[in-house]
Every structure is written in structure tokens, then in C-alpha cells.
Motif scaffolding. Structure first.
Motif, mmCIF file in Angstrom:
data_model
loop_
_atom_site.group_PDB
_atom_site.id
_atom_site.type_symbol
_atom_site.label_atom_id
_atom_site.label_comp_id
_atom_site.label_asym_id
_atom_site.label_seq_id
_atom_site.Cartn_x
_atom_site.Cartn_y
_atom_site.Cartn_z
ATOM 1 N N ARG A 29 0.883 -1.187 0.000
ATOM 2 C CA ARG A 29 0.000 0.000 0.000
ATOM 3 C C ARG A 29 0.914 1.229 0.000
ATOM 4 O O ARG A 29 1.314 1.758 1.043
ATOM 5 N N SER A 37 1.479 5.103 -1.210
ATOM 6 C CA SER A 37 0.739 6.292 -1.632
ATOM 7 C C SER A 37 1.638 7.268 -2.393
ATOM 8 O O SER A 37 2.867 7.204 -2.311
ATOM 9 N N LEU A 45 1.974 11.282 -2.512
ATOM 10 C CA LEU A 45 1.488 12.425 -1.737
ATOM 11 C C LEU A 45 2.033 13.754 -2.242
ATOM 12 O O LEU A 45 3.234 13.891 -2.500
ATOM 13 N N GLU A 60 -7.416 6.208 -4.561
ATOM 14 C CA GLU A 60 -7.496 6.892 -3.264
ATOM 15 C C GLU A 60 -6.121 7.094 -2.632
ATOM 16 O O GLU A 60 -5.969 7.936 -1.734
ATOM 17 N N LEU A 61 -5.124 6.363 -3.105
ATOM 18 C CA LEU A 61 -3.779 6.503 -2.553
ATOM 19 C C LEU A 61 -3.017 7.687 -3.153
ATOM 20 O O LEU A 61 -1.911 7.996 -2.719
ATOM 21 N N ALA A 91 -4.177 10.752 4.309
ATOM 22 C CA ALA A 91 -3.810 9.355 4.064
ATOM 23 C C ALA A 91 -4.031 8.499 5.306
ATOM 24 O O ALA A 91 -4.499 7.363 5.227
ATOM 25 N N ARG A 133 -5.050 2.052 5.512
ATOM 26 C CA ARG A 133 -3.960 3.020 5.399
ATOM 27 C C ARG A 133 -2.805 2.521 4.538
ATOM 28 O O ARG A 133 -2.516 1.324 4.525
ATOM 29 N N PRO A 134 -2.112 3.448 3.887
ATOM 30 C CA PRO A 134 -0.854 3.077 3.241
ATOM 31 C C PRO A 134 0.223 2.878 4.305
ATOM 32 O O PRO A 134 0.085 3.350 5.437
ATOM 33 N N ALA A 145 5.074 6.059 1.343
ATOM 34 C CA ALA A 145 4.689 7.125 0.417
ATOM 35 C C ALA A 145 5.868 7.595 -0.416
ATOM 36 O O ALA A 145 6.984 7.744 0.092
#
Length: 348
Positions: free
Chosen positions: A185, A187, A189, A219-220, A238, A244-245, A248
Motif C-alpha cells: 500500500r 501512496s 502524496l 485513493e492513494l 492518508a 492506510r498506506p 509514500a
């Protein structure tokens, strides 16, 4: 005239605009909207101002100075301070000085400062364009034969030189590295979605996920201002996700520093509880705690190359557009948790 000669400053005050805007109107620039142009022309008529175009052309012809204009979109980001240092290293040794200006992402401010720099007879311009900049914004400079080098953000169709980094390759490498550490997971950002750099780095993020055999989850991707405050905001959103991730890739180092701040505010330690990777490799990345894993662009090197390209065009007396894409490399430090993984394996 008993009241003395009417100046551009007098017209600006009467019309309620800046001196640079008046200059743009006098030059017949298409960058000024009709409403503002009408106000300026009305003020000139009321004050009895007569534009001496012949004298202006003579001033412009004789005003070519040893000045390089440098215009950046966000001087609060240390990346651009380092880029300006790189520019200065080259232009100073060539006998030039740089005029540095910050637009704070305002296209109107960008137009004003460039117009003002032209009034001071700049020999060339290095610019990281503000958001919403279009190729037509540089048309007057190209028409006047003033060399322009666009850095960081590409501007297709502008007929000016450009130096950009391998944004797509950089974020792809960052994602693949995080995946190799066991993260699924991951993300993305920070950053403004309406910029070319965001699109390129996001494309690299998607490439990296594919290469690692991971799926893309919209969504990430959490956009925000490309600043430290933006990073705090992005990691907050996040962390509010139900799933949750755990890692990132950040739009830039400024966002990454903000992400680290936001994690600590939640009593989470970057590198241990959440992996963070930046993009740029500004000077602070090495000394941060934990030291920031990041994609190295070498901002000073980019500034030097931009200045060298600009000076080559100035000395040649013509501005033949050139496009340069600089290589990047992933610099692994502590914030991604690689050291934690190694320590864990040794203990096991």
C-alpha cells in the motif's frame, strides 16, 4: 509643462495598476486584458502623456546589459534557492549578474516581473513557470530575440529551450524500491494535479506499481500544495483512510519533510512506522532526522546547466531552442526504513 513631465509611475497611480502593466500596454503586449488596457489608455489621455516610441526603442537597443533574469515559482522551496546558486556560479564567472524574482505561482506576477526585467535590458531569462503559464506568454520574448531557458516544468510549443529532470523514471524507481522492502500500500502524496511535473511523476508512480506487480488505487493519490504544510495535510488525509498506506513517494522533498512532521504528530516514526521517499535531494535531505531517502535531481547542477545553455545562446546572438532531460538517481537513506529491514533480518 508647469507640473513637470508625466511619468509611467504617474500613469500607474492614476490607473490603479503596476508600473510593469503600464509598460506592457505601451509595448502593445497581448498579455494585458482589454479592461486594464482601456484604464491605462484613459489615464494617459487624462494626464496628457505622449509615448516617445523612438526614444524607447533607442533605450531598449542600448540597454542590453550583463543581467540575467531568473524567475521561479516558489522560492520558499529550498530547491529553487539551490538552483539559483547554481545559476550564479556560472553567470558570475562570465561577468553577468542575476536578477532573481519569485512569483508564488501567480501568472500575473510572473508577467509583471518579466516585463520589468525587460525594461532593465536583461540579456536572457531562466524561468520555472508559474501554474497556468502558456506558451504564448513567452512569445514577446522570442519575438524580441531574448534567449529563454525554461527549467523544472516543461512548456510544449513555447519555442524556448528547456531543462527538465526524468520525473517519470525517478518516481518509478522510488516505488519499486519501496515494494522491494515489502510495501504493498504505497501512496503518492503532494503536488498540484494541473502541472506537467505532477503528471510525469504520477505516471512514474503508476509505472513503478506495475513493475512491482501492484495494483493502482486512486485513493492513494493525495494531492496538496507542494510544500511542507502540504505534506502535513496530505499525510493527515492518508492516515484517515480505513485501509492506510504503509509508505509514500512524495511529490518533492518539501512535501516529504511535512509528511515526516505529520507522522511524528501522530507518534509515528518515519522510517520505522512508515516509509517516506522524497524527490529533489535538497541539502537538508542529508541532515534531516531521519535522513531522507529521495530521488536526486541535483538542483545546483540544473542551475549550472541552465546558465551554461543560456550564455551559449547569448554569445551566439541567436536563441535556437534546445531540450535537455537530466538523469536522476535514487539515494537510499533512513526515512524509507531500508536500514530497519536490514537490522530485522540480522536479528532473525
Amino acid at each position: 509643462m508647469t507640473k513637470g513631465r508625466v511619468t509611467v509611475i504617474d500613469i500607474a497611480k492614476a490607473a490603479g495598476v503596476s508600473k510593469s502593466t503600464v509598460s506592457l500596454v505601451l509595448q502593445g503586449s497581448s498579455l494585458v486584458n482589454e479592461g486594464t488596457r482601456s484604464k491605462v489608455n484613459a489615464a494617459m489621455r487624462e494626464l496628457g502623456y505622449v509615448y516617445n516610441r523612438g526614444a524607447a526603442n533607442l533605450r531598449q537597443a542600448s540597454a542590453k546589459s550583463k543581467i540575467i533574469g531568473v524567475v521561479v515559482n516558489d522560492l520558499t522551496n529550498s530547491f529553487f534557492a539551490e538552483l539559483a546558486v547554481g545559476v550564479d556560479m556560472v553567470v558570475q564567472s562570465a561577468g553577468f549578474v542575476q536578477f532573481l524574482s519569485n512569483t508564488s505561482e501567480s501568472i500575473d506576477r510572473q508577467r509583471e516581473v518579466i516585463a520589468s526585467m525587460r525594461e532593465h535590458g536583461i540579456s536572457g531569462l531562466i524561468v520555472s513557470p508559474a501554474r497556468a503559464t502558456e506558451s504564448v506568454d513567452f512569445k514577446p520574448l522570442v519575438a524580441a530575440g531574448i534567449p529563454v531557458v525554461v527549467v523544472v516544468r516543461s512548456l510544449p510549443g513555447a519555442k524556448v529551450s528547456s531543462i527538465v529532470s526524468d520525473n517519470q523514471g525517478g518516481t518509478s524507481a522510488a516505488v519499486e524500491h519501496l515494494a522491494s522492502l515489502g510495501h504493498t500500500r504505497i501512496s503518492f502524496l503532494g503536488g498540484f494535479p494541473d502541472t506537467a511535473v505532477f503528471e510525469e511523476r504520477l505516471a512514474g508512480y503508476v509505472d513503478g506499481l506495475k513493475a512491482a506487480g501492484l495494483g493502482f488505487h486512486e485513493e492513494l493519490v493525495v494531492s496538496s500544495a507542494p510544500s511542507r504544510a502540504g505534506g502535513v495535510d496530505a499525510i493527515g488525509r492518508a492516515m484517515a483512510m480505513s485501509d492506510r498506506p504503509t509508505a509514500a513517494v512524495c511529490f518533492n522533498d518539501a512535501v516529504a519533510f511535512g509528511v515526516c512532521d505529520g507522522l511524528r504528530a501522530r507518534r509515528m516514526e518515519p522510517g520505522r512506522d512508515f516509509a517516506v521517499v522524497g524527490f529533489d535531494d535538497v541539502i537538508e535531505a542529508q541532515t534531516a532526522v531521519p535522513a531522507l531517502t529521495t530521488v536526486s535531481v541535483d538542483p545546483q547542477g540544473m542551475g549550472r546547466r541552465a546558465a551554461q545553455l543560456l550564455l551559449k545562446q547569448i554569445n551566439a546572438g541567436k536563441a535556437e531552442p534546445e531540450s535537455v532531460a537530466t538523469a536522476v538517481r535514487l539515494v537510499v537513506r533512513e526515512s524509507c526504513g531500508a536500514a530497519e529491514k536490514k537490522a530485522g533480518r540480522k536479528t532473525a
